[in-house]
Write an enzyme that holds these catalytic residues in place. Sequence first.
Site, PDB file in Angstrom:
ATOM      1  CB  CYS A  32      -1.032   0.051   1.188  1.00 24.76           C
ATOM      2  SG  CYS A  32      -0.262   0.353   2.579  1.00 24.76           S
ATOM      3  CB  ALA A  33       0.221   5.003   0.279  1.00 27.66           C
TER       4      ALA A  33
END
Length: 397
Positions: A83-84
């Site tokens: 994810c980020a």
Amino acid sequence: MVDDNQDESPHAASVEVGELLTRLDRGEPVVLLDVRNQDEYESWKLEPRRPVETVHVPYFDFIEDGDAAIARVPRGRELVVLCAKGGSSEMVVELLKDAGVRAANVAGGMLAYGVYLEPVKLPLEAGEAGRFELWQVNRRGKGCLSYVVVSGGEAAVVDPSRHAEWYAAFVRERGARIVQVLDTHIHADHVSGGPELARRAQAPYYVSAGAGFELRQPVTPLGDGQQIRLGGDAGVSIEVRVIRTPGHTPGSTSFLVGGRFLLTGDTLFVASVGRPDLGGHVVEWGRELYASLKQRLADLPAETRVLPAHFGSQAEIGAEGVVWGRLGELRASVPELQLADADAFVDAVRGAVKEPPLAYAEIIKLNLGAQASEEQVALWELGKNQCAASAQRASRA
Ligand SMILES: [Fe+2]
């Protein structure tokens, strides 16, 4: 890679970005489950040197209908979740674990990918290897390249990323001390670690901002043609020659290391040239860039190895793990160098450049000496560089 004790551990199994890239570069059959939202996923992807099987299931799908989201995840394969920043993916790893699906979290997510530095030692010829080491430090996630030259216990660092401590430790591990820090130009895509690294090492720092820019930090000027010598005490040494190559920026400089390795900054890449449009003077700077490429570098032999500050595609990383090209081959292959004259060159680069990178004006200010918080800088630096004049072509053989 996956922690065998994960069932007893309170934390999700995790993998560091560097280890993951090494494995994916080798072509190991790991499936990447990317749980970022659609915009983030489309704008910036994790790119190993070989194609990776990627499944995109946004994190919110796991929240809204966990069973349906989990059903979209492949089974019976080694799975890593991205994810980020590494938080949502860690939760997805837990959800999968509860559903009996084993997966590992990519620690730090794309934020960690964007700052990961991979040093690659350049293969040298027999006569060179005893005199110096040349390292290309590849910031894989952004496509930024910096360089460390070591000779006789002394080191020069060129175009360091903002992680000054990493370079200081790297040079220390080579048993050397930093005696010169250089930037090829005022970067617009990432914040330079040059001034801080020079301060720490008490070494001179060089960058040329050029006309129209007010540099707010001390630099030690170097003239065109000037030579810097590294080493000497141990009977070995290497020379770095300064070659002014304006155009990408008015102050852009190239450095010729050991007479054979040309660190071109954003003047010349292995598949394109640097964009001359970021100062709002595309005609003037474009003409300067054309003259630099065609005249300032004209005397260098075809065998000269070009080592740029950026790359646009993983395909530009050669078999040795190095992003480089022979000057003679690039003179024949880079499309912008085939154009008939400066007018055609300016027309081509003006037509090809994309929108400026989002935070380029802020990043330029920081590289001229302004300050900002680490959180703000990290946000401005997100994403891949967009420094080339044309869409990067995977033309490297
Ligand atoms: Fe640049």
